[in-house]
Write a protein that holds these residues in place. Structure first.
Motif, PDB file in Angstrom:
ATOM      1  N   SER A  53      48.094  32.197  30.749  1.00 36.61           N
ATOM      2  CA  SER A  53      47.893  33.640  30.959  1.00 36.61           C
ATOM      3  C   SER A  53      46.706  33.835  31.897  1.00 36.61           C
ATOM      4  O   SER A  53      45.906  32.908  32.097  1.00 36.61           O
ATOM      5  CB  SER A  53      47.599  34.372  29.639  1.00 36.61           C
ATOM      6  N   ALA A  54      46.590  35.027  32.435  1.00 38.19           N
ATOM      7  CA  ALA A  54      45.422  35.345  33.260  1.00 38.19           C
ATOM      8  C   ALA A  54      44.168  35.410  32.388  1.00 38.19           C
ATOM      9  O   ALA A  54      43.065  35.129  32.850  1.00 38.19           O
ATOM     10  CB  ALA A  54      45.624  36.651  34.003  1.00 38.19           C
ATOM     11  N   THR A  55      44.349  35.782  31.132  1.00 42.06           N
ATOM     12  CA  THR A  55      43.209  35.815  30.211  1.00 42.06           C
ATOM     13  C   THR A  55      42.614  34.414  30.061  1.00 42.06           C
ATOM     14  O   THR A  55      41.390  34.232  30.167  1.00 42.06           O
ATOM     15  CB  THR A  55      43.657  36.373  28.837  1.00 42.06           C
ATOM     16  N   ASP A 157      39.423  38.926  39.931  1.00 42.43           N
ATOM     17  CA  ASP A 157      40.521  39.178  39.000  1.00 42.43           C
ATOM     18  C   ASP A 157      41.602  39.865  39.830  1.00 42.43           C
ATOM     19  O   ASP A 157      41.590  41.087  40.014  1.00 42.43           O
ATOM     20  CB  ASP A 157      40.075  40.035  37.815  1.00 42.43           C
ATOM     21  N   SER A 159      44.774  39.939  39.141  1.00 43.10           N
ATOM     22  CA  SER A 159      45.966  40.100  38.296  1.00 43.10           C
ATOM     23  C   SER A 159      46.954  41.090  38.896  1.00 43.10           C
ATOM     24  O   SER A 159      48.151  40.994  38.652  1.00 43.10           O
ATOM     25  CB  SER A 159      45.555  40.590  36.899  1.00 43.10           C
ATOM     26  N   HIS A 160      46.433  42.060  39.678  1.00 49.18           N
ATOM     27  CA  HIS A 160      47.287  43.088  40.278  1.00 49.18           C
ATOM     28  C   HIS A 160      47.668  42.750  41.715  1.00 49.18           C
ATOM     29  O   HIS A 160      48.377  43.536  42.334  1.00 49.18           O
ATOM     30  CB  HIS A 160      46.539  44.430  40.348  1.00 49.18           C
ATOM     31  N   SER A 183      47.841  37.025  37.448  1.00 51.75           N
ATOM     32  CA  SER A 183      48.603  37.157  36.203  1.00 51.75           C
ATOM     33  C   SER A 183      50.093  37.241  36.522  1.00 51.75           C
ATOM     34  O   SER A 183      50.484  37.898  37.491  1.00 51.75           O
ATOM     35  CB  SER A 183      48.194  38.423  35.443  1.00 51.75           C
ATOM     36  N   LYS A 188      53.466  42.695  36.133  1.00 50.11           N
ATOM     37  CA  LYS A 188      52.739  42.402  37.385  1.00 50.11           C
ATOM     38  C   LYS A 188      53.722  42.158  38.549  1.00 50.11           C
ATOM     39  O   LYS A 188      54.918  42.339  38.402  1.00 50.11           O
ATOM     40  CB  LYS A 188      51.803  41.215  37.166  1.00 50.11           C
ATOM     41  N   TYR A 325      42.525  52.709  33.543  1.00 51.03           N
ATOM     42  CA  TYR A 325      42.394  52.101  32.229  1.00 51.03           C
ATOM     43  C   TYR A 325      41.426  52.926  31.390  1.00 51.03           C
ATOM     44  O   TYR A 325      40.583  53.630  31.943  1.00 51.03           O
ATOM     45  CB  TYR A 325      41.773  50.694  32.363  1.00 51.03           C
TER      46      TYR A 325
HETATM   47  C1  PLP Z   1      47.127  41.924  33.116  1.00 51.27           C
HETATM   48  C2  PLP Z   1      45.687  41.767  33.380  1.00 51.27           C
HETATM   49  C3  PLP Z   1      44.932  40.735  32.807  1.00 51.27           C
HETATM   50  C4  PLP Z   1      45.479  39.807  31.756  1.00 51.27           C
HETATM   51  O1  PLP Z   1      46.613  39.146  32.150  1.00 51.27           O
HETATM   52  P1  PLP Z   1      47.421  38.255  31.101  1.00 51.27           P
HETATM   53  O2  PLP Z   1      48.225  37.353  32.005  1.00 51.27           O
HETATM   54  O3  PLP Z   1      48.276  39.199  30.331  1.00 51.27           O
HETATM   55  O4  PLP Z   1      46.472  37.529  30.268  1.00 51.27           O
HETATM   56  C5  PLP Z   1      43.606  40.605  33.185  1.00 51.27           C
HETATM   57  N1  PLP Z   1      43.031  41.449  34.048  1.00 51.27           N
HETATM   58  C6  PLP Z   1      43.719  42.477  34.603  1.00 51.27           C
HETATM   59  C7  PLP Z   1      43.027  43.358  35.572  1.00 51.27           C
HETATM   60  C8  PLP Z   1      45.053  42.680  34.270  1.00 51.27           C
HETATM   61  O5  PLP Z   1      45.718  43.712  34.781  1.00 51.27           O
END
Ligand code: PLP
Length: 385
Positions: A53-55, A157, A159-160, A183, A188, A325
């Motif tokens: 995961s991204a986490t 980060d 993720s987006h 992510s 995504k 958010y």
């Molecule tokens: C979705 C997201 C994460 C976490 O991603 P996972 O893959 O669900 O762990 C972290 N940071 C941002 C900005 C996100 O949008």
């Protein structure tokens, strides 16, 4: 129901996953390295490391950059909680830098002032995690120049923002950062169901990330005459991605340019059709090609319809929006650490007025028109009262 986001899975994706299920490896087979190489190539990165995961990726990024107890990590309040939680996993303190009202990205002037102040008072962070909000890109060159002055490490980060570009450079190349995180959650840009990826320039960082994702074990330490040998050097985790997930991610990556082109067309159409409504539309900074992960609009103060009402009115007609958010510092967990409402006015004003409307590659022209019609009806009707 038209949701704010949705994955696009086709027959080819299904086929790739099914093939793995009947192959020799469900995990630790050939799909993960293939996905890693493909992502590295796609974004011009020297190294790519896949995780579950991204986490997990954010956690490992912080660890690999040496974040530990007694350190401080900075990020923005307008993000998913994971960006900040990663610092806490390492036992570090968290602090925030406010965002620009115009685009939700980190405010570089606020960063500059906060760095100067922290330098004076001797509490500089070890790591800054910037967030490429909604698929746009932060002003990485300026951020890098500032952080470099104070030896602050930078995590993106993203993720987006896989597929986004900054000054012609693909996000993930890490020209202006130490580590970039993607992510692959279903909402995504591309998905592996669950999954994340880290990219970096340095071999030594990549080695650390690979070891930390697998219990802190370094396979390269195996000796010729003792092939069973492995050595655990650090306390690592099982953050591995499976081959099933990687096969889906790899298959999706083949369609990414198509997805992002479609997202850009849809965003341009919204821009055109919504510009006359009492809404503030997000501005994409100069030199940025956005991946348009989210289409976020802000309800103007002048509008008689509050965000809350707009949200419930849309839900009534089969449209499921979202809010990105709730500022992280206002979460009960962070309030218990000493933060409170009022600390980051731009992020809070953004939160109070923002709403994410549907945008994803398989959203049809008809569906998008319906969203526009309904927004217009709700906003225009109410302002004419
Ligand atoms: C979705 C997201 C994460 C976490 O991603 P996972 O893959 O669900 O762990 C972290 N940071 C941002 C900005 C996100 O949008």
């Amino acid at each position: 129901m038209i949701s704010y986001a949705k994955q696009s899975i086709d027959e080819e994706d299904v086929q790739h996953v099914v093939e793995v299920l009947t192959s020799d490896f469900l995990t630790q087979g050939p799909q993960v390295p293939a996905f890693e190489s493909a992502v590295a190539k796609y974004c011009g990165a020297a190294h790519a490391v896949a995780v579950n995961s991204a986490t997990s990726a954010l956690h490992l990024a912080c660890l690999a950059l040496g974040l530990s107890e007694g350190d401080i990590g900075w990020t923005v309040p307008l993000t998913f909680v994971a960006s900040a939680n990663a610092f806490r996993y390492c036992g570090a303190k968290v602090d925030f830098v406010d965002v620009n009202a115009s685009n939700g990205l980190i405010c570089v002037d606020a960063l500059k002032a906060k760095l100067q102040q922290a330098h004076t008072s001797g509490c500089l962070p070890r790591v800054l995690t910037v967030v490429h909000y909604a698929g746009s890109v932060c002003d990485m060159q300026r951020i890098h120049e500032l952080c470099d002055q104070y030896s602050v490490k930078i995590i993106e980060d993203a993720s987006h923002a896989i597929g986004a570009r900054y000054k012609g450079l693909p996000v993930g190349q890490c020209q202006f950062s130490d580590i970039c995180v993607f992510s692959f959650h279903p909402v995504k840009i591309i998905t592996s169901a669950e999954g994340g990826m880290l990219t970096c320039k340095e071999q030594s960082l990549a080695d650390k990330l690979i070891a930390l994702r697998g219990h802190g074990i370094y396979r390269s330490h195996a000796a010729q005459d003792e092939p069973w040998l492995y050595e655990q050097m650090d306390l690592g985790f099982n953050y591995r991605m499976s081959d099933i997930h990687a096969a889906l991610g790899l298959s999706q990556l083949g369609k990414i340019d198509q997805f992002i082109k479609r997202r850009n067309e849809q965003a341009a159409f919204y821009h055109e059709k919504l510009s006359h409504l009492p809404l503030t539309l997000l501005q994409t900074p100069e030199g940025v090609y956005s991946a348009w992960h989210l289409y976020v609009v802000r309800v103007n103060n002048a509008s008689r319809v509050a965000r809350k009402e707009l949200f419930s009115e849309l839900a009534k007609v089969g449209i499921r929006p979202q809010v990105h958010y709730i500022p992280v510092h206002t979460q009960p967990y962070y309030q218990a650490l000493g933060f409170s409402w009022g600390d980051y006015p731009n992020a809070e004003a953004f939160y109070n007025s923002c709403i994410t409307i549907p945008l994803y590659p398989s959203l049809s022209g008809q569906e998008q028109n319906y969203v526009i019609e309904q927004l217009t009806r709700i906003l225009v009707k109410e302002t004419n009262l």
